[in-house]
Design a protein around this motif. Structure first.
Motif, short mmCIF file in Angstrom:
data_model
loop_
_atom_site.label_atom_id
_atom_site.label_comp_id
_atom_site.label_asym_id
_atom_site.label_seq_id
_atom_site.Cartn_x
_atom_site.Cartn_y
_atom_site.Cartn_z
N ASP A 57 0.82 -1.21 0.00
CA ASP A 57 0.00 0.00 0.00
C ASP A 57 0.85 1.27 0.00
O ASP A 57 0.36 2.34 -0.32
CB ASP A 57 -0.93 0.01 1.22
CG ASP A 57 -1.93 -1.12 1.19
OD1 ASP A 57 -2.11 -1.72 0.10
OD2 ASP A 57 -2.52 -1.43 2.24
N ASN A 78 -4.38 -3.53 1.00
CA ASN A 78 -5.32 -3.21 -0.07
C ASN A 78 -4.84 -3.67 -1.43
O ASN A 78 -5.65 -3.99 -2.30
CB ASN A 78 -5.58 -1.69 -0.11
CG ASN A 78 -6.27 -1.20 1.14
OD1 ASN A 78 -7.09 -1.92 1.73
ND2 ASN A 78 -5.94 0.00 1.57
N SER A 107 -1.58 -6.16 6.27
CA SER A 107 -1.53 -4.70 6.32
C SER A 107 -0.65 -4.23 7.45
O SER A 107 -0.39 -4.96 8.41
CB SER A 107 -2.94 -4.14 6.49
OG SER A 107 -3.51 -4.62 7.69
#
Length: 858
Positions: free
Chosen positions: A210, A240, A247
């Motif tokens: 990301d 994402n 993440s």
């Protein structure tokens, strides 16, 4: 009740006099006394009456629940701060007296349940109760207790008494099973900081897609391409841009999930944050100073480089530092950094490698000595064939005539027959990666270095071969350099050594330090928590050796080994650093991590079944080998006595289902990419378990100490161990060679890492080299009541005494002028394997270069 009870109850646990507590000297069967100790983190209030405790009976079962009877709740009260002077913002300990009124026939207490109704978490250090039969039962807790509105349940703590599964007291049998099931969890959901759940995951949190394409990294573990040990699962959602990658937190965060039992104590957390802030503040201030100074991004002289270790103030630096950090650092942390900056802590300790002699590190003999007694002493090996040959069949270009003049009249074959030619080999594993590494200003070779063992057991450098990939199949681009002391050849020789040391530095950090200690041990810890009850004797034996490792590894994944982390910014391997680590994990074998096996494989020792460790060193003056074998023997003796006490024969090992589940999960899950290897111990015999546990304890204590705590001593001065090179060695007739001839010193400094990279690597090794004051060394007890068994305490005293004898041997060796590798040209005594049992409080803290902490705790 006797009037002196209050005074008695305020005494330390072992000093409570039961005859003074109980009226007329006879125990009241319905009153059980005890004590709990809590550490208070600065700025947080103590739990007080918001925390409750209940006892479980170990002998009397509640027919409604099938587990030990449960006492009524009592609340913490009458807490008293430990005596002694406390500085402002210092961690304090508070003792609470416990008085349980239990029903007649409650039996012996065997566990306790704690609930926290307070708004803050608190750190429960230890507890004890005195049962109605005048026996003290101790509990080592060392865990954070979170508010019940978060956990939805209380925490159970078991005593320091050890039971194999089939020996568990009746009242604790179901509790033991239920607690292990709870710790394993169900493998779903995102972990919250108050969860006490252990599960496995791949290294899928190193990259951050990301943030941009340059932060994409492969998932390590679970594939043939990228095998790796497993790490603790956090369960964060996918990024994402790549569902395979976990993440990352949106901002800087040191609170990555680790279970409460694995988190730093308040004292250690405070000390660790202070150390990091000191190092980070020093780094950013030096960076800011560089911005104020016009000129090269590289150091231009040794004098300029050594100014890193002096204190100077530049107007405007503090404001610039705060401006740099403000967007990325939380306000509370930024406030602490501002306090550090005001004190201007720019001065670092002078690394020992230059403390006595500023240029000893340039000496060829010192180069050779550090291969035996530096911070990466397990790469050097006895040469088996000449010239060396790669696994792809490419022969080295080192010529026999180049080296025979330095073999004391021997031919190459004669020297090899006498085991006197050694090789530092950083060739085969690097060659496949060099085309990807040599981009964006990095200029790296794969290297082979040959050394000769003199009659005084020091190593003489013979030749260095530096290699690059060729576009032609089964071909390489090779250059060979031989020692020189004057003129152009001497300057080229120094450049060649710098490239070898860059290879060795990356191997040290990525393989011997990170992979072979931190990463490979984490699955053992997870499996221990999931399958060995805290009442299991092997859990009790290993627990001090697993202290804080999971938290340290979590911090490393967020700041050190991750995409854009410190190692990628400093090592020549850059973004492929962890891929390189994965490639070498393919060769990792647990059985070869034992010191005797490692020495045999590298040709540094031979089998000798008549010696305690079963091996004999080729030559005595190998400090890592000689000190290490003494420590290995002491650990093995201790483990043998411990295991033989609890396991009477092989059948008792094979029938221990907790142990068998533990070992199966380590092989098939924790190190699942190695599940089909045939070298795993079967763990069905007493001999197997002794080898496994000795290897584990050796790895997390002595081996880690040998490769970690000397880092600032040697790598704190970057020219001694550069982490990368920015220029290839120039070829005669080129523009680069003309540049080199005009100013060889400037060319050398432009070859070394940049100012920024050097200062960052110094900051890292300064933090890593510091002993923490709450860590106990090998042979020391974290607590005098770590196990309730006098026979084991006696065995441990023998272990501690044996380590004291090892300390005497090390001091004698260091004082022996015939053992030249113990100090060398730099005059640095080899103390990295000095146990340090004499300190009463474990590691004294600071950069001492001595002492073997029990665990990988930094």
């Amino acid at each position: 009740m006797c009037s002196c009870i209050i005074d008695c109850l305020n005494c330390f646990q072992g000093k409570i006099n039961v005859r003074e507590i109980y009226e007329d000297g006879h125990p009241e069967q319905n009153i059980i006394y005890g004590e709990i100790i809590v550490q208070l983190y600065p700025g947080q209030s103590d739990p007080g009456k918001a925390a409750s405790v209940q006892l479980y009976s170990s002998s009397e079962i509640d027919p409604d629940t099938g587990i030990g009877k449960l006492s009524q709740k009592i609340y913490l009260k009458n807490g008293k701060i430990e005596k002694g002077m406390h500085k402002e913002n210092e961690v304090k300990s508070k003792r609470y007296i416990l008085e349980f009124n239990v029903e007649p026939g409650f039996g012996r207490p065997g566990a306790f349940l704690m609930r926290n109704e307070h708004k803050h978490k608190f750190f429960l250090q230890s507890a004890f109760v005195r049962d109605p039969y005048d026996q003290i039962i101790h509990f080592e807790c060392n865990s954070w207790i979170y508010p019940s509105n978060l956990t939805k349940k209380g925490r159970i703590f078991f005593p320091n008494r050890c039971y194999l599964p089939n020996q568990t007291p009746d009242g604790l049998v179901e509790l033991r099973i239920e607690e292990l099931a709870r710790l394993r969890g169900d493998g779903t959901g995102e972990r919250k900081e108050w969860d006490q759940i252990y599960d496995y995951d791949y290294y899928n949190d190193l990259g951050n897609p990301d943030k941009g394409l340059e932060y994409i990294r492969p998932v390590l573990g679970g594939s043939q391409s990228y095998p790796y040990p497993r790490r603790l699962r956090t369960g964060r959602p996918s990024s994402n841009h790549d569902f395979r990658t976990e993440s990352q937190p949106e901002s800087f965060n040191i609170d990555i999930y680790v279970p409460p039992d694995e988190r730093f104590s308040p004292k250690k957390l405070s000390e660790f944050i202070s150390n990091v802030i000191q190092a980070a503040g020093r780094f950013v201030m030096l960076e800011a100073k560089a911005m104020f100074k016009e000129g090269s991004s590289h150091f231009e002289s040794f004098n300029e480089l050594q100014q890193l270790f002096t204190t100077t103030r530049v107007q405007g630096v503090e404001e610039r530092v705060v401006k740099i950090l403000k967007p990325a650092v939380p306000n509370d942390l930024l406030k602490k950094i501002k306090q550090v900056i005001k004190k201007n802590p720019v001065k670092s300790p002078l690394p020992e490698i230059i403390a006595g002699n500023k240029f000893a590190w340039m000496n060829d003999d010192e180069f050779g000595r550090q291969m035996l007694s530096g911070i990466n002493p397990t790469v050097i090996q006895c040469l088996q064939r000449f010239p060396p040959k790669s696994k792809k069949g490419v022969w080295s270009l080192i010529k026999q005539s180049d080296i025979e003049q330095n073999l004391d009249g021997l031919t190459v074959q004669e020297a090899m027959n006498q085991c006197r030619i050694f090789i530092l080999d950083h060739h085969d594993y690097l060659m496949p990666f060099l085309s990807r590494i040599n981009t964006e200003g990095i200029r790296a070779y794969a290297s082979r270095t040959l050394l000769f063992l003199r009659s005084d057991n020091t190593l003489k450098l013979l030749a260095i071969e530096l290699s690059l990939p060729s576009s032609l199949p089964r071909m390489e681009i090779n250059r060979v350099f031989c020692p020189a002391i004057n003129g152009t050849e001497a300057a080229l020789w120094q450049l060649a050594k710098a490239h070898v040391l860059a290879n060795d530095s990356s191997h040290h950090q990525l393989i011997n330090h990170w992979l072979k200690t931190h990463a490979v041990i984490e699955p053992f810890i997870i499996a221990t928590r999931r399958h060995l009850s805290v009442m299991h004797p092997i859990h009790r034996l290993l627990d001090p050796h697993f202290k804080d490792t999971i938290q340290v590894n979590a911090l490393a994944r967020s700041m050190v080994v991750n995409a854009g982390g410190i190692l990628e910014k400093t090592l020549f391997s850059g973004p492929i650093s962890m891929e390189l680590s994965s490639a070498l994990y393919k060769k990792w074998r647990f059985d070869e991590q034992s010191l005797p096996m490692d020495l045999i494989i590298r040709g540094m020792a031979i089998y000798n079944e008549n010696l305690p460790a079963g091996v004999q060193l080729l030559f005595e003056d190998y400090p890592y080998g000689s000190d290490g074998l003494d420590i290995w023997i002491a650990i093995e003796n201790w483990v043998t006595e411990f295991c033989s006490y609890f396991y009477k024969d092989d059948d008792s090992v094979s029938s221990d289902y907790e142990m068998q589940n533990w070992w199966s999960e380590i092989r098939n899950v924790g190190h699942g990419d190695k599940r089909n290897e045939t070298w795993w111990y079967s763990l069905t015999t007493l001999g197997d378990i002794k080898q496994v546990l000795t290897t584990l304890i050796w790895t997390v204590s002595a081996f880690h100490a040998a490769v970690n705590f000397g880092q600032y001593m040697y790598a704190g001065y970057p020219p001694n161990r550069p982490t990368s090179c920015r220029k290839f060695i120039p070829v005669e007739g080129t523009h680069e060679f003309a540049e080199f001839l005009r100013d060889p010193d400037k060319f050398y400094f432009n070859t070394l890492p940049t100012r920024s990279e050097m200062t960052l690597s110094i900051a890292l090794v300064e933090v890593l080299s510091r002993h923490m004051s709450d860590d106990a060394n090998l042979g020391q007890e974290l607590s005098p009541k770590w196990i309730d068994d006098q026979r084991i305490h006696q065995s441990f005293k023998k272990f501690a005494h044996e380590l004291k004898e090892v300390e005497k041997k090390i001091r004698e060796r260091n004082g022996d002028p015939k053992l030249k590798n113990r100090q060398g040209p730099a005059n640095i005594e080899y103390e990295l394997l000095y146990p340090g049992t004499s300190s009463n409080k474990g590691s004294d803290g600071g950069i001492t270069g001595r002492g073997i902490p029990n665990s990988i705790s930094v």
